[in-house]
Scaffold this motif. Structure first.
Motif, PDB file in Angstrom:
ATOM      1  N   ARG A 107      -2.283   4.043  -7.358  1.00 47.43           N
ATOM      2  CA  ARG A 107      -1.562   5.033  -8.621  1.00 47.43           C
ATOM      3  C   ARG A 107      -2.397   4.596  -9.941  1.00 47.43           C
ATOM      4  O   ARG A 107      -2.332   3.598 -10.244  1.00 47.43           O
ATOM      5  N   ASP A 250       7.078   1.020  -8.686  1.00 44.40           N
ATOM      6  CA  ASP A 250       7.522   2.306  -9.050  1.00 44.40           C
ATOM      7  C   ASP A 250       7.714   2.285 -10.612  1.00 44.40           C
ATOM      8  O   ASP A 250       7.401   3.261 -11.216  1.00 44.40           O
ATOM      9  N   ASP A 254       5.065   4.452 -13.502  1.00 44.30           N
ATOM     10  CA  ASP A 254       5.431   5.432 -14.551  1.00 44.30           C
ATOM     11  C   ASP A 254       5.125   5.232 -15.754  1.00 44.30           C
ATOM     12  O   ASP A 254       4.637   5.948 -16.793  1.00 44.30           O
TER      13      ASP A 254
HETATM   14 MN    MN Z   1       8.930   6.672  -9.217  1.00 46.45          MN
END
Ligand code: MN
Ligand code: NAD
Ligand code: IPM
Length: 362
Positions: A107, A250, A254
């Motif tokens: 990410r 996670d 974000d």
């Molecule tokens: Mn997420």
């Protein structure tokens, strides 16, 4: 010219809206350049649940495994909040990750110069930012057993999940991070809570041992996850590659996404040859059906597919340059605009990217 088999799983909410713009760019590429795609589509999430009673059928899973790469939109929505856990839309993506063994989720958080103003942080904090979060994706508390809800002998009800990591799980995702760092700024932060969690201490020890064995040329630092969250908003440019567990990854991704001004960042789930690409954002039920969604995260996920699954760096560069042109020209969807600007629609953003591609290809 070779035909690449791409499975599109647009899913729920704004998934189909943003994926529609990606498909327009795929058509543009197929028409103008050497690339050609065999595009197949399938159902995942709530739409699959409505049609088949499950968020992912075995047939669609088999299609995903057979494809050269999967493009995923988003799943979920309030209309499925009361559905049993095993049938929830979110189980669609979780099962794809597990069954396809997509253990390393890349990410990136990359700040485009024209978007510096869209970040809630100060210009000098985010300008030029380029970090990569490597999130473990098939283990940890997302899949650990035992899990459930139970009633104790005294009648107290409780819910529980298990955070568990094996040595091979930690090693393979850490290798991805170290290898990536060698092609970037050669620095890795390994993030856990070794101060509180047994599995966190184990994670730290395993990463330390792997580093000593194979990656002493890479600078390794350990950081507690809560501190990492703070450092991400304080001085994000201190990071190059962050490797962490499923749950911490996670949350931290974000947070990192917002440094770029929007949840509009792409995401590449891989680890093996097979890969799945998806935006980090969800189905955005609050703006669904209003032509407001920012399609750039989905589009940039597609450029990651071109780059990493198909070795088509020139095509990926071209699309990224077109996106830069559009942003430099001042066009903004509502999520990334500043006061005094008018919001462009999802379609208008797609039109502009195609226009910029035409201009560059002319
Ligand atoms: Mn997420
Ligand atoms: P979300 O990402 O859907 O939305 C959070 C906020 O960001 C909302 O205000 C939304 O309007 C905005 N936003 C998100 N994407 C945007 C875009 N492309 N353009 C403009 N604005 C955008 O997260 P949530 O509200 O916490 O979750 C909604 C549903 O999505 C839940 O069911 C959740 O489980 C699911 N979800 C799915 C995925 C996925 O499919 N990978 C990821 C996250 C959340
Ligand atoms: C993500 C999402 C998913 C996750 C949900 C939808 C299962 O938030 O891709 O970041 O928690 O991994």
């Amino acid at each position: 010219s070779s035909n690449k088999r791409v499975l599109i799983l647009a899913g729920d909410g704004i998934g189909p809206e943003v994926m529609g713009q990606v498909e327009r760019v795929m058509e543009w590429l197929s028409a103008r350049r050497s690339f050609s795609f065999d595009v197949q589509s399938g159902l995942v999430g709530g739409v699959s649940y409505e049609a088949h009673g499950t968020p992912l059928t075995d047939e669609t899973l088999a299609d995903a495994v057979a494809a050269d790469a999967v493009l995923f939109g988003a799943v979920g929505g309030p209309q499925w909040d009361s559905v049993a856990r095993e049938a929830r839309p979110e189980m669609g993506i979780l099962r794809l990750r597990k069954e396809m063994d997509l253990y390393a989720n890349l990410r990136p958080a990359l700040v485009f110069d024209p978007l510096v103003e869209a970040s809630t942080l100060k210009d000098e904090v985010v300008r030029g930012l380029d970090l990569m979060i490597v999130r473990e994706l098939t283990g940890g508390i997302y899949f650990g057993e035992p899990r459930g809800v139970e009633t104790l002998p005294d009648g107290t009800r409780r819910g529980f999940d298990t955070e568990v990591y094996s040595a091979p799980e930690i090693e393979r995702v850490s290798r991805v991070a170290f290898e990536l760092a060698r092609r970037r700024d050669n620095r890795v932060h390994s993030v856990e809570k070794a101060n509180v969690m047994e599995s966190g201490k184990f994670w730290r020890d395993e990463v330390t041992a792997l580093h000593a064995a194979d990656y002493t040329d890479v600078a390794l630092e350990h950081m507690y996850a809560d501190n990492c969250a703070m450092q991400l908003v304080r001085r994000p440019k201190q990071f190059d590659v962050i490797v962490t567990s499923n749950l911490f990854g996670d949350l931290l991704s974000d947070c990192a996404a917002m440094l770029t001004g929007s949840l509009g960042i792409p995401s590449d789930e891989g680890g093996n040859r097979k890969a799945l690409y998806e935006p980090v954002h969800g189905s955005a039920p609050d703006i669904v059906g209003q032509n407001l969604a920012n399609p750039l995260a989905a589009l940039l996920s597609f450029t990651m597919m071109l780059r990493y699954s198909f070795g088509a760096a020139d095509d990926a560069d071209l699309i990224e340059a077109a996106v830069q042109d559009v942003l430099a020209g001042g066009l903004r969807t509502a999520d990334i605009m500043q006061d005094g600007m008018t919001a462009a629609s999802t379609d208008a953003m797609g039109d502009a990217v195609l226009g910029a591609l035409d201009a560059r290809a002319a």
